[in-house]
Write a protein that holds these residues in place. Structure first.
Motif, PDB file in Angstrom:
ATOM      1  N   ASP A  10       0.819  -1.212   0.000  1.00 66.15           N
ATOM      2  CA  ASP A  10       0.000   0.000   0.000  1.00 66.15           C
ATOM      3  C   ASP A  10       0.851   1.260   0.000  1.00 66.15           C
ATOM      4  OD1 ASP A  10       0.645  -0.795   2.733  1.00 66.15           O
ATOM      5  OD2 ASP A  10      -0.698   0.815   3.397  1.00 66.15           O
ATOM      6  N   THR A  12       3.893   1.484  -1.343  1.00 67.73           N
ATOM      7  CA  THR A  12       4.465   1.561  -2.686  1.00 67.73           C
ATOM      8  C   THR A  12       3.461   2.143  -3.662  1.00 67.73           C
ATOM      9  OG1 THR A  12       5.890  -0.341  -2.246  1.00 67.73           O
ATOM     10  CG2 THR A  12       5.505   0.217  -4.560  1.00 67.73           C
ATOM     11  N   GLU A  13       2.226   1.671  -3.601  1.00 65.42           N
ATOM     12  CA  GLU A  13       1.200   2.160  -4.520  1.00 65.42           C
ATOM     13  C   GLU A  13       0.900   3.639  -4.273  1.00 65.42           C
ATOM     14  OE1 GLU A  13      -1.071   2.529  -7.638  1.00 65.42           O
ATOM     15  OE2 GLU A  13       0.186   0.797  -7.191  1.00 65.42           O
ATOM     16  N   ALA A  14       0.801   4.044  -3.012  1.00 66.15           N
ATOM     17  CA  ALA A  14       0.540   5.456  -2.698  1.00 66.15           C
ATOM     18  C   ALA A  14       1.701   6.327  -3.174  1.00 66.15           C
ATOM     19  CB  ALA A  14       0.317   5.631  -1.204  1.00 66.15           C
ATOM     20  N   ARG A  16       3.806   5.605  -5.612  1.00 71.04           N
ATOM     21  CA  ARG A  16       3.780   5.582  -7.072  1.00 71.04           C
ATOM     22  C   ARG A  16       2.751   6.577  -7.606  1.00 71.04           C
ATOM     23  NH1 ARG A  16       3.379   0.282  -7.929  1.00 71.04           N
ATOM     24  NH2 ARG A  16       5.605   0.097  -8.267  1.00 71.04           N
ATOM     25  N   ARG A  17       1.551   6.576  -7.016  1.00 71.15           N
ATOM     26  CA  ARG A  17       0.498   7.504  -7.460  1.00 71.15           C
ATOM     27  C   ARG A  17       0.902   8.954  -7.244  1.00 71.15           C
ATOM     28  NH1 ARG A  17      -3.479   6.294  -3.944  1.00 71.15           N
ATOM     29  NH2 ARG A  17      -3.003   4.136  -3.571  1.00 71.15           N
ATOM     30  N   LEU A  18       1.447   9.246  -6.068  1.00 72.67           N
ATOM     31  CA  LEU A  18       1.850  10.616  -5.770  1.00 72.67           C
ATOM     32  C   LEU A  18       2.978  11.078  -6.685  1.00 72.67           C
ATOM     33  CD1 LEU A  18       1.386  13.064  -3.972  1.00 72.67           C
ATOM     34  CD2 LEU A  18       2.984  12.071  -2.326  1.00 72.67           C
ATOM     35  N   GLN A  20       3.572  10.062  -9.687  1.00 75.64           N
ATOM     36  CA  GLN A  20       2.998  10.289 -11.007  1.00 75.64           C
ATOM     37  C   GLN A  20       2.248  11.621 -11.044  1.00 75.64           C
ATOM     38  OE1 GLN A  20       0.336   7.216 -12.337  1.00 75.64           O
ATOM     39  NE2 GLN A  20       0.692   7.716 -14.482  1.00 75.64           N
ATOM     40  N   GLU A  21       1.464  11.900  -9.999  1.00 77.33           N
ATOM     41  CA  GLU A  21       0.720  13.157  -9.938  1.00 77.33           C
ATOM     42  C   GLU A  21       1.644  14.372  -9.940  1.00 77.33           C
ATOM     43  OE1 GLU A  21      -1.811  13.096  -6.498  1.00 77.33           O
ATOM     44  OE2 GLU A  21      -2.846  11.286  -7.159  1.00 77.33           O
ATOM     45  N   GLU A  22       2.760  14.251  -9.257  1.00 77.90           N
ATOM     46  CA  GLU A  22       3.697  15.366  -9.155  1.00 77.90           C
ATOM     47  C   GLU A  22       4.703  15.399 -10.297  1.00 77.90           C
ATOM     48  OE1 GLU A  22       5.432  16.179  -5.388  1.00 77.90           O
ATOM     49  OE2 GLU A  22       3.568  15.829  -4.308  1.00 77.90           O
ATOM     50  N   MET A  26       9.694   8.236  -7.773  1.00 78.85           N
ATOM     51  CA  MET A  26       9.482   7.791  -6.395  1.00 78.85           C
ATOM     52  C   MET A  26      10.724   8.103  -5.554  1.00 78.85           C
ATOM     53  SD  MET A  26       7.470   4.192  -7.177  1.00 78.85           S
ATOM     54  CE  MET A  26       7.809   3.512  -5.586  1.00 78.85           C
TER      55      MET A  26
END
Length: 66
Positions: A10, A12-14, A16-18, A20-22, A26
């Motif tokens: 969880d 890692t996924e959070a 990864r998402r952040l 990508q958004e920024e 990572m």
């Protein structure tokens, strides 16, 4: 210095998402988090030290105000 960082799925996924958004890696986000933590704890240490120094300096007055 190289090191391995083991994250839960969880986390890692959070991350990864952040990232990508920024629009950053990572790795960059983790370095920012470490820098933020180091700055915050250094500031807190300075505040604690200053508090101790001022409490010692003004101890007589603080006791009278008690």
């Amino acid at each position: 210095m190289a090191m391995n960082l083991r994250l839960r799925d969880d986390q890692t996924e959070a991350l990864r998402r952040l990232a990508q958004e920024e629009g950053v890696s990572m790795h960059t986000l983790v370095l920012r988090a470490v820098d933020d933590y180091l700055a915050r704890t250094a500031h807190e240490a300075r505040v604690r030290q200053t508090t101790r120094e001022q409490a010692a300096r003004w101890s007589e007055l603080l006791e009278r105000l008690g």
